[in-house]
Scaffold this motif. Structure first.
Motif: not given
Length: 209
Positions: A36, A87, A89, A142, A145-146, A158
């Motif tokens: 990442i 990100s 994962r 993004i 997602n975070y 995060s």
């Protein structure tokens, strides 16, 4: 101070911050081998290069037929896209494939930069608006997602990443509105200012973890 000088000052600030983020990300990548961080470092290097290209265009190449907007906008979109993908994962094999795809994509972006002199100076504003807006769309993904990661794990990293991309998303969106409302010149400054705040928070995320 004229408007172009202010734009260039904001651009210099963005270049410095993105270079700092890149160096910090690669430093931690060498220590942790976290892919990442590799994607963040490579992405920010491309974004910083775009900023440098834009600054040169505004100063040394002001009277030339050089249009770096395509490289800058597409470069940011692809760079942020890989930050998003990495990100998520997935498996180790997925992460490794993404890393090599990112390197390949970056090489193609550099090829685009080489062929930039062939791009018409006066590109269609609608096309530029779409290219610019695509950056905001990816950054918004993004952010989502975070936000999900923070709601699940409640980590400081995060949280800071979510805040960073909140400001980056909104900053790019404000900047893009300039294509539809060209008489509102301040949108450029406001958008860049908001985006700089997001980049500062992104830098803080890498330092504070």
């Amino acid at each position: 101070m004229n408007s172009q000088a202010l734009v260039d000052i904001l651009l210099v600030i963005q270049i410095i911050i993105t270079l700092l983020i890149s160096v910090q990300a690669f430093y931690h990548y060498v220590k942790t081998k976290g892919d990442i961080l590799f994607s963040v470092g490579l992405s920010m290097s491309v974004i910083a290069l775009g900023g440098i290209t834009g600054l040169l265009e505004d100063t040394l190449l002001a009277n030339s037929t050089f249009n770096s907007l395509w490289f800058r906008y597409i470069g940011q979109t692809i760079s942020y896209l890989f930050i998003l993908l990495i990100s998520l994962r997935g498996s180790e094999a997925y992460i490794q494939r993404l890393k090599w795809w990112h390197i390949g994509g970056t090489i193609l972006l550099l090829a685009l930069l080489v062929f930039t002199p062939l791009i018409p100076v006066n590109s269609d504003p609608t096309i530029l608006a779409l290219l610019s807006g695509s950056r905001s769309a990816v950054c918004f993904a993004i952010l989502l997602n975070y936000t999900a990661i923070f709601m699940n794990k409640r980590t400081r990293f995060s949280l800071l990443m979510g805040l960073a991309f909140l400001f980056i998303t909104f900053g790019i969106w404000v900047y893009t509105m300039e294509f539809f409302l060209p008489h509102l010149l301040y949108l450029d400054y406001v958008g860049d200012g908001i985006r700089i705040l997001g980049l500062v928070i992104l830098l803080a995320a890498l330092f504070l973890g």
